[in-house]
Design a protein around this motif. Structure first.
Motif, PDB file in Angstrom:
ATOM      1  N   TYR A 192     -87.151  43.496   4.023  1.00 39.70           N
ATOM      2  CA  TYR A 192     -86.688  44.856   4.247  1.00 39.70           C
ATOM      3  C   TYR A 192     -85.853  45.366   3.077  1.00 39.70           C
ATOM      4  N   ASN A 193     -85.243  44.462   2.340  1.00 40.26           N
ATOM      5  CA  ASN A 193     -84.512  44.864   1.131  1.00 40.26           C
ATOM      6  C   ASN A 193     -85.469  45.418   0.086  1.00 40.26           C
ATOM      7  N   PHE A 194     -86.668  44.844  -0.009  1.00 42.40           N
ATOM      8  CA  PHE A 194     -87.678  45.365  -0.936  1.00 42.40           C
ATOM      9  C   PHE A 194     -88.277  46.661  -0.408  1.00 42.40           C
ATOM     10  N   ILE A 195     -88.530  46.708   0.905  1.00 37.45           N
ATOM     11  CA  ILE A 195     -89.143  47.892   1.503  1.00 37.45           C
ATOM     12  C   ILE A 195     -88.271  49.125   1.283  1.00 37.45           C
ATOM     13  N   LYS A 196     -86.958  48.961   1.365  1.00 41.17           N
ATOM     14  CA  LYS A 196     -86.047  50.095   1.179  1.00 41.17           C
ATOM     15  C   LYS A 196     -86.102  50.646  -0.248  1.00 41.17           C
ATOM     16  N   GLN A 197     -86.549  49.829  -1.198  1.00 41.30           N
ATOM     17  CA  GLN A 197     -86.626  50.295  -2.580  1.00 41.30           C
ATOM     18  C   GLN A 197     -87.825  51.219  -2.795  1.00 41.30           C
ATOM     19  N   LYS A 198     -88.935  50.976  -2.057  1.00 40.43           N
ATOM     20  CA  LYS A 198     -90.133  51.804  -2.170  1.00 40.43           C
ATOM     21  C   LYS A 198     -90.649  52.097  -0.766  1.00 40.43           C
ATOM     22  N   PRO A 199     -89.956  52.942  -0.020  1.00 42.55           N
ATOM     23  CA  PRO A 199     -90.260  53.098   1.405  1.00 42.55           C
ATOM     24  C   PRO A 199     -91.517  53.904   1.706  1.00 42.55           C
ATOM     25  N   LEU A 200     -91.895  54.838   0.851  1.00 44.53           N
ATOM     26  CA  LEU A 200     -92.956  55.778   1.211  1.00 44.53           C
ATOM     27  C   LEU A 200     -94.348  55.183   1.072  1.00 44.53           C
ATOM     28  N   PHE A 201     -94.687  54.667  -0.114  1.00 47.92           N
ATOM     29  CA  PHE A 201     -96.032  54.139  -0.344  1.00 47.92           C
ATOM     30  C   PHE A 201     -96.045  52.638  -0.658  1.00 47.92           C
ATOM     31  N   GLY A 202     -94.904  51.994  -0.639  1.00 49.00           N
ATOM     32  CA  GLY A 202     -94.860  50.552  -0.792  1.00 49.00           C
ATOM     33  C   GLY A 202     -95.039  50.072  -2.224  1.00 49.00           C
ATOM     34  N   TRP A 203     -95.139  48.753  -2.355  1.00 51.33           N
ATOM     35  CA  TRP A 203     -95.177  48.117  -3.657  1.00 51.33           C
ATOM     36  C   TRP A 203     -96.593  47.926  -4.196  1.00 51.33           C
ATOM     37  N   THR A 204     -97.616  48.016  -3.374  1.00 50.99           N
ATOM     38  CA  THR A 204     -99.026  47.840  -3.732  1.00 50.99           C
ATOM     39  C   THR A 204     -99.220  46.645  -4.680  1.00 50.99           C
ATOM     40  N   PHE A 205     -99.898  46.879  -5.823  1.00 46.46           N
ATOM     41  CA  PHE A 205    -100.246  45.779  -6.725  1.00 46.46           C
ATOM     42  C   PHE A 205     -99.009  45.075  -7.281  1.00 46.46           C
ATOM     43  N   GLU A 206     -97.998  45.835  -7.582  1.00 44.97           N
ATOM     44  CA  GLU A 206     -96.774  45.262  -8.128  1.00 44.97           C
ATOM     45  C   GLU A 206     -96.148  44.281  -7.138  1.00 44.97           C
TER      46      GLU A 206
END
Length: 411
Positions: free
Chosen positions: A296-310
């Motif tokens: 959830y710490n990562f999700i909060k950094q890119k909440p809208l479209f996520g991290w995808t390939f990265e």
């Protein structure tokens, strides 16, 4: 002359059988294992099938309903976005195919729903028999090491759990379909055969000790009784008969187990108590909580479209059990979609279940929908512990078909 096939008293055309067999049933990992005992080959085959199904849906898009076309259009726009992102940022066509497979269940749901509509097929009874029979055959062939000990054994790939429960929770979860189907048959007809088959499903789910499945069964059964009592005025007699029969069977079973296997009841009691106290469990319960909090710490950094390939290539921040560049092996379906595709992906993928939830408030539900709605909604509970398998979303498509169809089903 049109060729037909009869399975479990269901008569279907050969063309329909081929679609159901190759594009639906073979997605079930325990079933495809009968034909190929190689997890890697099976995984590649299902990935190839997902591409073929997506291509087929695009070709036949004009046959879809408007709402289905909108879903396909949004999905295609997302794929174009990901394709351009991969080409621009990483100079490869589509860097990690798993980013596609995470969101592909949307297309699979629409595909199964539209194909069932074309066939005007009534598959639920067939699926109940299929899952129960395939389980019995699988355990007869591969389940010789089954025991209550939960000791680690090989293999832990394909449909296997990696311990003496033999089958992964994904496959045992599917037995909720025959569990609810035979329960519903008993409620409506009060036959001893229906109750015995229901009791068999209950016993199988119980002895495999997947607490995620136990939680899902409890939730699905609760929802089922609400639906059947609200939509079927004659069900009250069946429910009363079921209650009395179950109490009698439970008393006999407890007496037999206590006399034959002393300590087994307390063992299951301890296993069940871990559902209410997952953080105290030294096994997967505590790990799931830790993984969820971490990501959830990562999700909060890119909440809208996520991290995808990265995100796929990001080093696993919690454990080093898995090889690099193999993804993050999530234990929770909600965290997986949020991490890779953000809030957009979560709402897009689970919108089918939201729709089914609101449709469940209707008082005019078919007998089939009353069985499938609880199973589909229990997927929300199951997704707190595992990522729901692809075939689950096929059943969601079947449920949507039953909800939207007013036709008389052929069988």
């Amino acid at each position: 002359m049109i060729t037909t096939i009869r399975l479990f008293n269901y008569k279907i055309y050969l063309q329909e059988f081929l679609v159901i067999f190759f594009c639906f049933l073979l997605v079930e990992k325990s079933f495809i294992w009968f034909f190929s005992q190689n997890a890697y080959i099976n995984e590649v085959a299902i990935k190839a099938l997902s591409i073929a199904i997506y291509g087929y849906v695009l070709i036949k898009v004009n046959d879809l309903k408007l709402s289905e076309k909108i879903y396909v259009g949004i999905f295609t726009a997302l794929m174009v976005k990901l394709l351009l992102q991969s080409l621009i940022e990483f100079q490869v066509f589509f860097r990690n195919f798993e980013i596609y497979t995470v969101i592909f269940p949307i297309i699979f749901t629409i595909f199964i729903k539209s194909e069932m509509r074309k066939m005007n097929a009534d598959l639920l009874g067939f699926l109940a028999g299929f899952y129960l029979l395939s389980y019995l055959v699988f355990m007869a062939l591969f389940g010789h090491n089954f025991s209550f000990s939960l000791e680690h054994i090989e293999p832990n790939t394909g449909p296997f759990s990696g311990d003496t429960r033999i089958l992964h929770a994904h496959s045992i979860f599917m037995l909720i379909i025959p569990f609810l189907w035979y329960l519903n048959k008993f409620i409506n007809k009060q036959t001893i055969q229906s109750f015995l088959l229901f009791a068999l499903c209950f016993t199988i789910i119980l002895v495999h000790q997947h607490r995620s499945v136990w939680s899902s069964v409890i939730f699905a059964t609760f929802v089922y009784f609400i639906l059947v009592l609200r939509t079927n005025k004659k069900a009250l007699t069946g429910v009363a008969s079921f209650t009395l029969t179950s109490i009698l069977a439970l008393i006999i079973a407890i007496y037999f187990v206590s006399a034959t296997f002393p300590g087994l009841l307390s063992f299951f009691g301890e296993r069940f108590s871990e559902i209410l106290n997952p953080s105290t469990d030294s096994g997967t319960g505590g790990f799931r909580i830790e993984q969820t909090e971490m990501y959830y710490n990562f999700i909060k950094q890119k909440p809208l479209f996520g991290w995808t390939f990265e995100g796929y290539s990001l080093e696993n921040p919690l454990v080093d059990w898995w090889d690099a560049n193999t993804g993050h092996h999530f234990h929770e379906g909600f965290v997986e979609i949020l991490f890779y595709h953000g809030i957009f992906g979560l709402l897009f993928k689970f919108s089918f279940l939201i729709y089914i939830f609101f449709k469940s408030f209707s008082r005019h539900l078919s007998n089939r929908a009353v069985v499938l709605i609880p199973f589909c909604l229990s997927g929300l509970v199951f997704s707190l512990s595992y990522v729901a398998p692809l075939i689950f979303w096929g059943h969601v498509g079947l449920c949507l078909y039953y909800l939207e169809s007013n036709k008389t089903f052929k069988s």
